[in-house]
Design a protein around this motif. Structure first.
Motif, PDB file in Angstrom:
ATOM      1  N   GLY A 264     -11.408  -3.929  16.806  1.00  0.00           N
ATOM      2  CA  GLY A 264     -10.390  -3.707  15.789  1.00  0.00           C
ATOM      3  C   GLY A 264      -8.993  -3.648  16.361  1.00  0.00           C
ATOM      4  O   GLY A 264      -8.775  -3.135  17.465  1.00  0.00           O
ATOM      5  N   VAL A 265      -8.014  -4.173  15.608  1.00  0.00           N
ATOM      6  CA  VAL A 265      -6.625  -4.098  16.052  1.00  0.00           C
ATOM      7  C   VAL A 265      -6.028  -2.736  15.738  1.00  0.00           C
ATOM      8  O   VAL A 265      -4.961  -2.388  16.234  1.00  0.00           O
ATOM      9  N   GLY A 266      -6.706  -1.956  14.871  1.00  0.00           N
ATOM     10  CA  GLY A 266      -6.188  -0.648  14.503  1.00  0.00           C
ATOM     11  C   GLY A 266      -5.299  -0.738  13.283  1.00  0.00           C
ATOM     12  O   GLY A 266      -4.109  -1.046  13.390  1.00  0.00           O
ATOM     13  N   LEU A 267      -5.893  -0.536  12.119  1.00  0.00           N
ATOM     14  CA  LEU A 267      -5.155  -0.633  10.864  1.00  0.00           C
ATOM     15  C   LEU A 267      -4.787   0.742  10.337  1.00  0.00           C
ATOM     16  O   LEU A 267      -5.402   1.755  10.694  1.00  0.00           O
ATOM     17  N   THR A 268      -3.799   0.773   9.455  1.00  0.00           N
ATOM     18  CA  THR A 268      -3.321   2.002   8.846  1.00  0.00           C
ATOM     19  C   THR A 268      -3.577   1.947   7.348  1.00  0.00           C
ATOM     20  O   THR A 268      -3.304   0.930   6.709  1.00  0.00           O
ATOM     21  N   GLN A 269      -4.104   3.033   6.794  1.00  0.00           N
ATOM     22  CA  GLN A 269      -4.308   3.065   5.348  1.00  0.00           C
ATOM     23  C   GLN A 269      -3.018   3.495   4.656  1.00  0.00           C
ATOM     24  O   GLN A 269      -2.081   4.013   5.269  1.00  0.00           O
ATOM     25  N   ASN A 270      -2.982   3.239   3.344  1.00  0.00           N
ATOM     26  CA  ASN A 270      -1.797   3.547   2.531  1.00  0.00           C
ATOM     27  C   ASN A 270      -0.553   2.829   3.042  1.00  0.00           C
ATOM     28  O   ASN A 270       0.563   3.346   2.981  1.00  0.00           O
ATOM     29  N   LYS A 271      -0.785   1.630   3.554  1.00  0.00           N
ATOM     30  CA  LYS A 271       0.309   0.788   4.028  1.00  0.00           C
ATOM     31  C   LYS A 271       0.085  -0.631   3.522  1.00  0.00           C
ATOM     32  O   LYS A 271      -1.042  -1.100   3.460  1.00  0.00           O
ATOM     33  N   GLU A 272       1.171  -1.294   3.160  1.00  0.00           N
ATOM     34  CA  GLU A 272       1.074  -2.661   2.657  1.00  0.00           C
ATOM     35  C   GLU A 272       1.110  -3.655   3.822  1.00  0.00           C
ATOM     36  O   GLU A 272       2.011  -3.601   4.663  1.00  0.00           O
TER      37      GLU A 272
END
Length: 445
Positions: free
Chosen positions: A108-116
């Motif tokens: 995984g590249v490392g995603l952030t939630q509540n972000k567009e």
């Protein structure tokens, strides 16, 4: 005398060198044909015509790993092309792809939630870094869920006439490793399957239908979430010293893959002097090997094949250049190829190609004639390219050979009623005479 001996020795030496070069040349061609690839399955295809230049077990369905993402890429680009989404469309990350991005075993590249995130950001991470979470996020954006997107993948595979395929997820991971997160309606222990031929055909559609895919897949690195992610395709011009040994001139795509079940896979494409090749290697033993074997394929294609016009537009097959015409002012009409036939071939194979006509039966009357009036350039059948040499691998699309339209060269007007009547009367008396002669012969037999 010494001068004579020296001269003779020099001539002998030159002769030996020439003979050795002549002997070595066919050996190198033969060696290239065998290739000795360290891959369970492989294929090399001309990116323009779809002609298969080399194949090894091309119809064996194997796990493609992340080469699966080529189908996801295709469907995303198709959605952009139809206006369903755009590169600037944004979406947030749901719990499922977020959990995948947080798992190191899923790269995984490392995603952030509540972000567009924009479609372009997600697509680049998928195509360049082979990221799984961004792939799932795109699938959810387009189809609502990964399970629904998988249905689209299989439908598109059928439309493309991929010969061997099964899609159970968007990423190429094994369903068993996904646990309860596997796409709904799919086999809990299932894996995606593609043959080398199917992977090459998928790549052929991707690069020809959406050339912009190569603009992204050719990027060596891209910024994502504030840091740099590097392309897993080592055949691109990387700056790292270790990777420079794998650089291949003209390489601009396409997709790597690796799982324990699949081994190391790679679909590559390169263009040199206007000639594009597409290669696939499946189940190689290491990251390095998949690129080394791809180089063998690419070298073989670029070094041994050149595009030639085998038959020009207007070409006519000897003794088959005319077709009989009924009810016309002319009794026959010339036919020829509407377009030239140009394909990549080994120069020594040029004489092994011929043309075979196939006339449209619906165009012919009961006597096997065309019926006037006939327009110039009217299609009356097809001309098929036949190869009668060795190692005929056919085309990526199907088992059929290349065809072009067979057309008429002239206008043939319909004869007027008077001439048609005279012709009919002549035919009547000719038939009557023949019948009478046969009857008389019968009396004496």
């Amino acid at each position: 005398m010494k001068h004579y001996i020296k001269k003779s020795f020099a001539l002998l030496l030159v002769s030996i060198i020439i003979m050795m070069s002549i002997i070595a040349q066919p050996f190198s061609i033969q060696a290239a044909e065998s290739l000795d690839l360290n891959a369970e399955s492989a294929i090399l295809v001309d990116g323009g015509t779809g002609k298969v230049l080399y194949a090894k077990n091309p119809d064996v369905a194997l796990p493609p790993a992340s080469m699966t993402k080529m189908m996801t890429e295709y469907l995303v680009l198709e959605a952009i092309n139809t206006g369903e989404i755009s590169w600037d469309t944004t979406t947030q990350i749901s719990d499922y792809p977020f959990s995948i991005s947080a798992n190191p075993s899923f790269s995984g590249v490392g995603l952030t939630q509540n972000k567009e995130y924009t479609v372009r950001e997600l697509y680049e991470a998928m195509a360049i870094f082979s990221d799984n979470a961004t792939t799932i996020a795109l699938a959810e954006l387009i189809a609502g869920s990964e399970g629904e997107f998988v249905k689209l993948m299989n439908q598109k595979a059928e439309e493309m006439n991929l010969p061997e395929y099964k899609f159970v997820n968007t990423t190429g991971l094994d369903n068993e490793s996904l646990g309860d997160n596997r796409p709904e309606g799919t086999d809990p222990t299932g894996s995606n399957l593609l043959s080398a031929k199917s992977a090459a055909l998928l790549a052929y559609h991707l690069v020809n239908d959406f050339p912009e895919a190569l603009e992204i897949s050719s990027q060596t690195e891209v910024e994502f979430e504030g840091y740099t992610i590097e392309n897993l395709n080592w055949m691109l011009p990387h700056e790292a010293t270790f990777l420079q040994q794998f650089h291949y001139e003209g390489m601009d795509g396409l997709k790597t893959g690796n799982t324990e079940l699949a081994g190391y896979t790679f679909t590559g494409t390169a263009e040199r002097d206007g000639k594009r090749l597409i290669s696939v290697v499946m189940k190689t033993a290491s990251k390095e090997e998949r690129f080394q074997e791809t180089k063998k394929l690419m070298d073989y294609g670029f070094n041994n094949f050149e595009k030639q016009e085998l038959f020009p537009a207007g070409h006519q097959v000897e003794d088959e250049s005319v077709i009989d015409v009924a009810k016309g002012k002319e009794d026959t009409v010339d036919v020829s190829l509407k377009e030239a036939i140009s394909i990549p071939i080994k120069p020594e194979d040029a004489e092994a190609y011929r043309i075979k006509y196939s006339i449209d039966e619906e165009k012919l009357n009961a006597d096997g004639k065309l019926t006037a009036p006939i327009e110039k350039g009217e299609k009356i059948g097809t001309a098929e390219l036949i190869f009668e040499g060795e190692n005929n691998y056919g085309y990526i699309f199907s088992d059929k050979n290349q065809t072009v339209d067979l057309v008429t060269n002239d206008v043939v007007e319909k004869s007027n009623w008077f001439m048609l009547t005279l012709g009919a009367i002549g035919d009547f008396f000719a038939n009557l005479f023949t019948t009478s002669v046969d009857w008389i012969k019968g009396l004496f037999s």
